[in-house]
Design an enzyme around this catalytic site. Structure first.
Site, PDB file in Angstrom:
ATOM      1  N   ASP A   1      21.793  -9.681 -52.910  1.00 12.71           N
ATOM      2  CA  ASP A   1      22.286 -10.855 -52.185  1.00 12.71           C
ATOM      3  C   ASP A   1      21.213 -11.480 -51.302  1.00 12.71           C
ATOM      4  OD1 ASP A   1      22.052  -8.952 -50.261  1.00 12.71           O
ATOM      5  OD2 ASP A   1      24.068  -9.184 -49.424  1.00 12.71           O
TER       6      ASP A   1
ATOM      7  N   GLU B   1      19.383 -10.122 -48.971  1.00 12.57           N
ATOM      8  CA  GLU B   1      19.106  -9.492 -47.679  1.00 12.57           C
ATOM      9  C   GLU B   1      17.754  -8.791 -47.746  1.00 12.57           C
ATOM     10  OE1 GLU B   1      22.054  -6.793 -46.312  1.00 12.57           O
ATOM     11  OE2 GLU B   1      23.605  -8.327 -46.062  1.00 12.57           O
TER      12      GLU B   1
ATOM     13  N   GLN C   1       8.272 -28.137 -33.770  1.00 11.49           N
ATOM     14  CA  GLN C   1       9.508 -28.381 -33.002  1.00 11.49           C
ATOM     15  C   GLN C   1       9.345 -27.767 -31.605  1.00 11.49           C
ATOM     16  OE1 GLN C   1      13.301 -27.902 -35.111  1.00 11.49           O
ATOM     17  NE2 GLN C   1      12.142 -27.455 -36.974  1.00 11.49           N
TER      18      GLN C   1
ATOM     19  N   HIS D   1       0.117 -25.645 -33.045  1.00 14.12           N
ATOM     20  CA  HIS D   1       0.229 -27.103 -33.077  1.00 14.12           C
ATOM     21  C   HIS D   1       0.168 -27.685 -31.659  1.00 14.12           C
ATOM     22  CE1 HIS D   1       1.246 -31.013 -34.639  1.00 14.12           C
ATOM     23  NE2 HIS D   1       2.320 -31.093 -33.878  1.00 14.12           N
TER      24      HIS D   1
ATOM     25  N   LYS E   1      -2.423 -44.519 -35.207  1.00 16.14           N
ATOM     26  CA  LYS E   1      -1.388 -44.460 -36.239  1.00 16.14           C
ATOM     27  C   LYS E   1      -0.025 -44.665 -35.611  1.00 16.14           C
ATOM     28  CE  LYS E   1       0.273 -40.541 -37.120  1.00 16.14           C
ATOM     29  NZ  LYS E   1       0.406 -39.107 -37.432  1.00 16.14           N
TER      30      LYS E   1
ATOM     31  N   ASP F   1      -7.770 -31.866 -38.397  1.00 12.42           N
ATOM     32  CA  ASP F   1      -6.388 -31.725 -37.944  1.00 12.42           C
ATOM     33  C   ASP F   1      -5.991 -30.257 -38.021  1.00 12.42           C
ATOM     34  OD1 ASP F   1      -4.002 -32.592 -36.914  1.00 12.42           O
ATOM     35  OD2 ASP F   1      -3.537 -33.981 -38.538  1.00 12.42           O
TER      36      ASP F   1
ATOM     37  N   SER G   1       2.715 -33.326 -45.685  1.00 12.38           N
ATOM     38  CA  SER G   1       2.883 -34.284 -46.791  1.00 12.38           C
ATOM     39  C   SER G   1       1.561 -34.911 -47.201  1.00 12.38           C
ATOM     40  CB  SER G   1       3.858 -35.383 -46.371  1.00 12.38           C
ATOM     41  OG  SER G   1       3.304 -36.160 -45.314  1.00 12.38           O
TER      42      SER G   1
ATOM     43  N   THR H   1      -0.636 -38.890 -43.840  1.00  8.70           N
ATOM     44  CA  THR H   1      -1.500 -39.322 -42.737  1.00  8.70           C
ATOM     45  C   THR H   1      -2.971 -39.277 -43.148  1.00  8.70           C
ATOM     46  OG1 THR H   1       0.047 -38.615 -41.025  1.00  8.70           O
ATOM     47  CG2 THR H   1      -2.253 -38.775 -40.393  1.00  8.70           C
TER      48      THR H   1
END
Length: 310
Positions: A34, A36, A94, A127, A190, A216, A221, A224
């Site tokens: 499953d 786990e 985040q 980051h 930007k 960077d 993606s 940029t």
């Protein structure tokens, strides 16, 4: 000193073990039917200084759970000290509330890692540097700059090189590398219309006739970087390359880079390269195993880690 590897980046774990001339501790990290996660440490670690090497890269949630369960297994096996070595710290983007009723997931992940029983954290190019403050345990944030700088010096003519930050937020990082190689600095202004899309507006600095290198911390993606390369070439740059620490390269990013005007994209092996990355004609990988291995050795010997960057 014991080294335990999760499944996220086995190749890097083996390279670090080779640098330290130590074997990886025998362990099993597998899935039940499953899905786990099940972990079994197959060597005695009682009283040992244990380093768990695990990038929380794609699939981030699976690799994060692996890390937490490995740590719990080590804690219950009476390891003296557990250091989480996170070459790539997922959820780092985040790190703040961008709007109302939004989470600060980087802080939540830091709490999970601390509560699991980790005694200290060793990571690379966060980051946002303030994420170190999300942890209530000692946290060392290593910099890939020495590795990237060495590679730039080997492959580019410093007299004609210009370091470029792809956005205003990355100026400090780009300036640090420009200072190391005594190069000029330019900035891409930007404006992002919506998440995952970017639009280049202006180039701050004279790039005409210069060989430009975009710097960077994360390429996801790649929109940029590709847009920035196009804008720099329109402003008269002779060629454009990019040096990025963490090659997330999700979705169609590899195809986008391959079809772009980037001369090459250089990433580190903080995230295990996919087959698409390995065969791409203009993507190259440099290793950060010696850097992380040396930091781990100094941590185990209670010596200065920051002196690595003096």
């Amino acid at each position: 000193m014991k080294l335990v590897a999760g499944n996220s980046n086995r190749a890097l774990s083996e390279a670090i073990a080779a640098y330290l001339n130590l074997p990886l501790t025998k362990s099993v990290v597998r899935r039940f039917a499953d899905m786990e996660v099940f972990v079994e440490i197959q060597e005695n670690v009682r009283g040992e200084d244990v380093f768990v090497i695990q990038s929380t890269s794609y699939p981030a949630n699976d690799h994060l759970m692996e890390l937490l369960i490995i740590v719990d297994a080590l804690k219950r096996a009476s390891a003296r000290r557990i250091t989480a070595v996170l070459p790539y710290f997922g959820y780092a983007r985040q790190d703040r509330k961008p709007g109302p009723r939004a989470p600060i997931s980087a802080k939540l992940v830091a709490n999970l890692i601390t509560t699991a029983g980790v005694d200290r954290v060793l990571t690379l190019d966060l980051h946002a540097g303030q994420i170190q403050g999300f942890f209530d345990i000692p946290t060392d944030n290593l910099f890939a700059a020495p590795v990237l700088t060495r590679d730039i010096e080997q492959h580019y003519d410093n007299n004609n090189t210009m370091i470029v930050s792809p956005d205003v937020g990355g100026v400090v990082r780009a300036r640090a590398i420009a200072k190391r190689i005594n190069a000029d600095l330019a900035i891409v202004d930007k404006r992002r219309e919506r998440a995952g899309e970017s639009e280049v507006m202006n180039i701050i600095g004279d790039v005409k006739g210069r060989s430009c290198i975009l710097v960077d911390d994360i390429v996801d993606s790649a929109g940029t970087l590709c847009n920035a390369a196009e804008a720099l070439l329109k402003q008269g740059a002779t060629d454009v390359s990019a040096y990025v620490t963490h090659g997330v390269l999700s979705g169609g990013a590899v195809a986008r880079v391959s079809a772009s005007q980037l001369k090459e994209l250089v990433i580190t092996d903080s995230i295990q390269a996919t087959e698409a990355v390995r065969v791409a004609h203009n993507i190259r990988t440099v290793t950060i195993a010696p850097l992380i291995g040396e930091a781990m050795r100094r941590t185990a010997e209670e010596r200065s880690v920051s002196s690595l960057f003096d």
